[in-house]
Structure formats: structure tokens, C-alpha cells
Design an enzyme around this catalytic site. Structure first.
Site, PDB file in Angstrom:
ATOM      1  N   TYR A   1      41.375  65.279  -8.383  1.00  0.00           N
ATOM      2  CA  TYR A   1      41.774  65.074  -6.989  1.00  0.00           C
ATOM      3  C   TYR A   1      43.230  65.512  -6.823  1.00  0.00           C
ATOM      4  O   TYR A   1      44.117  65.055  -7.540  1.00  0.00           O
ATOM      5  CB  TYR A   1      41.609  63.587  -6.644  1.00  0.00           C
ATOM      6  CG  TYR A   1      41.629  63.223  -5.177  1.00  0.00           C
ATOM      7  CD1 TYR A   1      42.191  64.037  -4.199  1.00  0.00           C
ATOM      8  CD2 TYR A   1      41.083  62.020  -4.748  1.00  0.00           C
ATOM      9  CE1 TYR A   1      42.195  63.678  -2.870  1.00  0.00           C
ATOM     10  CE2 TYR A   1      41.078  61.635  -3.411  1.00  0.00           C
ATOM     11  CZ  TYR A   1      41.640  62.471  -2.476  1.00  0.00           C
ATOM     12  OH  TYR A   1      41.644  62.100  -1.154  1.00  0.00           O
ATOM     13  N   CYS A   2      43.470  66.420  -5.891  1.00  0.00           N
ATOM     14  CA  CYS A   2      44.827  66.855  -5.526  1.00  0.00           C
ATOM     15  C   CYS A   2      45.560  67.407  -6.755  1.00  0.00           C
ATOM     16  O   CYS A   2      45.081  68.322  -7.410  1.00  0.00           O
ATOM     17  CB  CYS A   2      45.571  65.701  -4.873  1.00  0.00           C
ATOM     18  SG  CYS A   2      47.172  66.163  -4.131  1.00  0.00           S
ATOM     19  N   VAL A   3      46.720  66.847  -7.091  1.00  0.00           N
ATOM     20  CA  VAL A   3      47.512  67.381  -8.200  1.00  0.00           C
ATOM     21  C   VAL A   3      46.759  67.290  -9.520  1.00  0.00           C
ATOM     22  O   VAL A   3      46.944  68.131 -10.417  1.00  0.00           O
ATOM     23  CB  VAL A   3      48.865  66.654  -8.287  1.00  0.00           C
ATOM     24  CG1 VAL A   3      48.690  65.180  -8.559  1.00  0.00           C
ATOM     25  CG2 VAL A   3      49.736  67.253  -9.380  1.00  0.00           C
TER      26      VAL A   3
ATOM     27  N   GLY B   1      43.645  67.879  -9.804  1.00  0.00           N
ATOM     28  CA  GLY B   1      42.802  69.067  -9.786  1.00  0.00           C
ATOM     29  C   GLY B   1      43.580  70.307 -10.202  1.00  0.00           C
ATOM     30  O   GLY B   1      43.046  71.186 -10.895  1.00  0.00           O
TER      31      GLY B   1
END
Length: 593
Positions: A325-327, A329
Site C-alpha cells: 500500500y502506497c510507499v 508498494g
């Protein structure tokens, strides 16, 4: 014009009537206020330019917007229109209750802003000045695209802060509430403000309404592995059988993991367990001095890869499904490239990316915070501790939506003295984590500023040069159509770098609601397109819209990468296999401040 009166909820007058003399006086006051605001901005920018400096990190060129290109003529002609409407609204051609498109602003939605001529003038004057200042940015010559966006952001932040709704004596609702409560609302608001000043953070919700492990982050499970960097949570199965391949979720360490486990109705973790997945979640430790030197290598190898190998060994499986998720990822993409380079790509059967970026060439407004001055500031804020207080990051994200996440709460909590509503999402948003200064600076410098992750060999993990073009792991890439942190254009760029099969899904809403959207809610929609698309616009142009949550589409995709099942007993139940339970979920790390 007949004098007018504005009454409180009980029919009592709370503001004096206006006669012609009053109107003439207040016309002069508002006109002078307009002039003062324009002069202040012009003088500040002119002085900065003369000294060769920037204002707030922005180009020292804004003063030009107030004296060139005929904009002042437009401004003053529109100002005269305000005075005319103020004195003789019907003569100006207005119909009762008619509002301009620019006036449809939630900050001024209350009837008091229009029913009282003075506050109507204040409102319209502010909107006129704001519009003039933002148009001035667009008319400036000699700026590159980045400079213009920086200046526009700084100007928008300024005009949002200067809204008359943010000040007690220029907000009719605040004055009405203060008189109605005989000042009690102002005292209560002051109490809220002093409490926030003491803790150094704006409060968005009733923090006493939630307790981690009780009514938030409460899906049953156990911590079954712990390192100085993270705890690994395994969740208790609710089905008789589970898919052979387990799932590991890597949340961003910029926030607590439980955005995916807010409550039973919203929890992606609980829903995934109910779909027959053996679910593990990494709970990152909030940085302290012991993690001061933590780097990307640590998060990728000592964090993600360590968790993958731990789960593979505990369940005796060859591979795992992963979510970043987000960073997380972003770093998961680096991990996949590392695995490809070291011939161990089979450890990950599939990789899912929630609103994650690998190519930062279109990364949106957050890129405005990445320059030499900002990088130097990060070092100063971290000081000798070696980590950045999470409240600074929270403020940065709040500034991206300052009108909604800062000033609306200033008005409601401080000026109106309203009680905080209980809202689990905002509780999570305020539950900040600290960041290692070394990692954070490198992340902003190497990725946001220099975009090295998509340059083959420009970055190395564990001394191994990485290349995203070597990643052939099947990928599911989700983006939020209204995401202001990871814009969909930026997330889409991932499709241009991976070499393996990839499914791109565009979800309705933004960075959080676009992800945390359970099927039971029946909200939003998502778009898919099975045809080849070279750009996001082309994808959207040929996409099929499906109402509701994209989660069912994802679980169908997951089952397409291995539908074999096994009993949910033994090691599939936390604490019953090789790894014994350390403590109940959600564990200690999520509670550490």
C-alpha cells in the site's frame, strides 16, 4: 435601501441594523481591507525579489501579478460591481437568492453569509481577491511548469488561510453562536485549541471514542514473529479450508497498519480472511533512535523479504501473495526487481499494489515539497534524534487538502466550539508514526526528485542493481480516480515498466476511500479494460464501469493464480505451527508512540 436585521434562532437580533451611514462606513472598511491584502502580498514579493530570495520556498515573482496585464482593471471593475450589489442589489440585476458559480463554496454555505449585507460583501470581496491572486499566478511569464505549480500551491494555501470564515469577527455563524451561548462556545473552542497546542497536532475526532485492539484494529489474530523493525500478525481463519498460497499485506510505515482493519464493516483484513485466505500483516515499528539509520535496504530486505521468508518457512509453502500500500508498494516493486535479479522471483506468486507509485514523473502536489530547501529542513527537524516526528508528515498531507483537513476544523473546533465527532478514519489519520530521517531523505531525493527507481541500475538493493523491466511477477495495480497523494496518472506509469501480466483497476474516490471500500457498503465504482491501452486516457475511454467495490474483482484475480486449498488447522491457525504466539493482535508496536 431599508435597514436590515439578522436574527438568531430564537428570533432575537444578534447583529445591528444597517442604515446608509453604516453601509458607507463598512464599504470603506472592506475596500481598505482589500487594498491592504494586495499591498502586503505585493510588498513581500517585491522585497524578496530585490534580495534575491524566495518567499516560503516559492519564486520571488508574484508581485508582478498585481501590476501587469490589465488584471487590476478587471479587479477594480468587479469591485465596483460588488459595491453596487451591496447598495442596490436589485438594480444590479440580481434575482433574490441567485448566486454566482464562484460563490458555491461550502465555507459560505450557511444562509447568514447572504442574508446579512455586510457578511455578503465580506464573502464576495474575499472570493474576488482570491480569484484575482490565482489568476495572477497563471498570467506570470518566465516560470517553468514546476515553479508555476509551486507558486499556485503557495498562493492557494495563503488565500485558504485568509478566508473570512476562519476568523471569529468575520464569520457570522461564529458570532451568532457566541451570542447565543453567551460566550461559552468561544471558551470551549479555546479549550480545544490550547489542548491541540500542547500536543502539537490538530485534533479531528474524539480520540476517547476509540481504543486500538478493542473497537479498532480488532480482527482476531496473534503476533507470531518480531524483529526490531516490525511485528508479523497472523489472523485467525474463519473458514474450514483456506487457499494454499497465503497473503502478506505490507502497509505504509508512514501510517499505522490498521487503515485496512478499522472496524468489522470496513476491514479489508477481516474480509480477506472470510474469503478463505491465510492473512498476515506487517505492523511496522514507529521510528525511534534505535532506527535512526534505517534505509530502503532495511525495509526491503530486513522487513519485506524477511517477512516473506518467515511465512514461507512457517507454512512450508514455496510462494506468497503480497500487497503493498502506497510507499510500501513502491518498495515492494524494488523487492520484486531484486528477486528477479537474484533468481528468486518465485517467492512471490502475485503482487498487488494499492495506490502505489514507481515512476514519480507525474507524482502530483507532493513533488512540490521536494527541493534542496525542503530536504535541508527535514534534517533540521530530525536533529540529533535521527528520525522525523510523524506530526510533520501529518501536517504535510493535511496541507494538500488544507481547506478540508485544517481550516474546517479550525472553524468547527476552535471558533464554534463544537464537540469532536467519533470517526475511525480520522482517528487513524491522527495516529501518526515517526520516520527514519536517513530513509525519508533518500526516498524524497532519489525517488520523488531524481526518479531513480525507473532508471535501470540507478538504485541497488543489498548491493544488487535493480531494473523494474525485469519484473515478471503477475501484478494487480489499483489506483484512485480522485487520489491527490498518488494521482492515477502517476500510478498508471507502473504499467509502462513491469514486464509481466498486469491488471489495472481504476477505483472511484481517493487514496483511502478508494481502497477501503467494502462490498457491503455499495459505494463508488471501478473501471476495468481488458484491451491494450497506451495511456490512462485510452484506458478510461474503453473501460467498463462496475458499480460498487473492486474487492470481488481482486479476489477473483487472486484465485486465478492458484485455487488449491488446504485445511485451516495446524500452522494455518496462529500460534499452532512452528511459530508460537508472542501476543494477541494488534501487538505492541502499533501502540508505541
Amino acid at each position: 435601501m431599508a435597514s436590515q436585521n439578522t436574527s438568531g434562532p430564537n428570533g432575537t437580533s444578534w447583529f445591528p441594523s444597517f442604515g446608509l451611514e453604516d453601509m458607507q462606513h463598512w464599504t470603506g472598511v472592506i475596500g481598505r481591507a482589500q487594498q491592504m491584502m494586495l499591498e502586503q502580498m505585493s510588498e513581500a514579493m517585491t522585497a524578496a525579489e530585490a534580495g534575491g530570495q524566495a518567499v516560503g520556498g516559492m519564486p520571488a515573482m508574484f508581485g508582478e501579478t498585481l501590476g501587469k496585464a490589465g488584471a487590476p482593471g478587471d479587479f477594480w471593475s468587479q469591485s465596483l460591481g460588488l459595491w453596487q450589489r451591496f447598495l442596490t442589489p436589485q438594480a444590479a440585476g440580481e434575482k433574490p437568492g441567485e448566486t454566482a458559480a464562484a460563490d458555491k463554496d461550502r465555507r459560505f454555505a450557511a444562509a447568514q453569509w447572504r442574508d446579512n449585507p455586510l457578511f455578503d460583501l465580506i464573502r464576495q470581496s474575499y472570493l474576488l481577491i482570491s480569484d484575482q491572486m490565482l489568476k495572477g499566478v497563471d498570467s506570470l511569464a518566465g516560470l517553468d511548469a514546476r515553479q508555476r505549480e509551486q507558486l499556485r500551491f503557495a498562493t492557494q494555501t495563503f488565500v485558504d488561510a485568509m478566508s473570512p470564515s476562519n476568523f471569529a469577527f468575520t464569520n457570522p455563524q461564529v458570532m451568532e453562536k457566541a451570542i447565543e451561548t453567551r460566550g461559552a462556545s468561544l471558551l470551549k473552542g479555546l479549550e480545544h485549541m490550547l489542548a491541540d497546542l500542547e500536543k502539537g497536532q490538530l485534533t479531528h475526532t474524539d480520540t476517547q471514542a476509540f481504543e486500538v485492539g478493542r473497537n479498532i484494529a480488532a480482527t482476531p489474530g496473534k503476533v507470531i514473529h518480531e524483529t526490531p523493525l516490525y511485528q508479523l500478525i497472523q489472523y485467525t481463519p474463519t473458514t474450514a479450508t483456506v487457499l494454499d498460497t497465503p497473503l502478506i499485506i505490507f502497509p505504509p510505515w508512514i501510517n499505522r497498519f490498521y487503515i485496512l482493519d478499522l472496524n468489522p464493516e470496513k476491514s479489508f483484513v477481516r474480509w480477506a480472511v472470510e474469503q478463505g485466505l491465510t492473512v498476515f500483516v506487517v505492523s511496522w515499528k514507529s521510528a525511534d533512535e534505535s532506527l535512526a539509520g534505517t534505509t530502503m535496504d532495511d525495509y526491503v530486505l530486513n522487513g519485506m523479504l524477511n517477512a516473506i521468508d518467515t511465512v514461507r518457512g512457517a507454512l512450508n509453502v514455496e510462494s506468497v501473495h503480497t500487497i503493498g500500500y502506497c510507499v510500501a508498494g513502491t518498495n515492494m516493486a524494488a523487492l520484486l526487481a531484486y528477486l528477479a535479479a537474484t533468481g528468486t522471483a518465485d517467492k512471490v506468486k502475485s503482487a498487488t499494489f494499492f495506490t502505489a507509485q514507481v515512476d514519480f514523473s507525474r507524482s502530483g502536489e507532493l513533488q512540490l515539497f521536494v527541493d534542496d530547501q525542503q530536504l535541508e529542513l527535514i534534517g533540521q527537524l530530525a536533529g540529533d534524534k535521527g528520525y522525523l516526528d510523524g506530526r510533520y508528515m501529518a501536517l504535510t498531507f493535511n496541507l494538500l487538502r488544507g481547506r478540508d483537513l485544517i481550516w474546517s476544523y479550525v472553524v468547527n473546533n476552535y471558533l464554534l466550539g463544537q464537540d469532536y465527532p467519533p470517526f475511525d478514519l480520522l482517528f487513524w489519520n491522527g495516529d501518526t508514526t515517526n520516520l527514519p530521517q536517513t530513509w525519508h531523505r533518500a526516498y524524497l531525493q532519489d525517488l520523488y526528485r531524481d526518479n531513480k527507481l525507473v532508471q535501470p541500475g540507478a538504485l541497488a538493493v543489498g548491493g544488487v542493481p535493480i531494473d523494474l523491466r525485469s519484473v515478471r511477477t503477475p501484478a494487480y495495480v489499483q489506483a484512485g480516480r480522485e487520489d491527490h497523494i498518488a494521482p492515477p496518472d502517476s500510478v498508471w506509469k507502473m504499467t509502462e515498466h513491469f514486464a509481466g501480466p498486469l491488471r489495472f483497476v481504476l477505483a472511484g474516490s481517493g487514496h483511502i476511500a478508494g481502497v477501503v471500500n467494502p462490498p457491503s457498503a455499495g459505494k463508488y465504482q471501478y473501471w476495468t479494460n481488458d484491451r491494450q491501452a497506451a495511456t490512462l486516457d485510452a484506458f478510461i475511454g474503453g473501460a467498463q464501469e462496475t458499480k460498487g467495490s473492486w474487492w470481488p474483482d481482486w479476489i477473483e484475480w487472486i484465485r486465478g493464480h492458484g485455487a488449491g486449498e488446504t485445511k485451516s488447522s495446524g500452522a494455518r491457525t496462529p500460534g499452532k505451527g512452528r511459530l508460537k504466539a508472542i501476543e494477541d493482535a494488534p501487538g505492541r508496536y502499533v501502540r508505541m508512540r
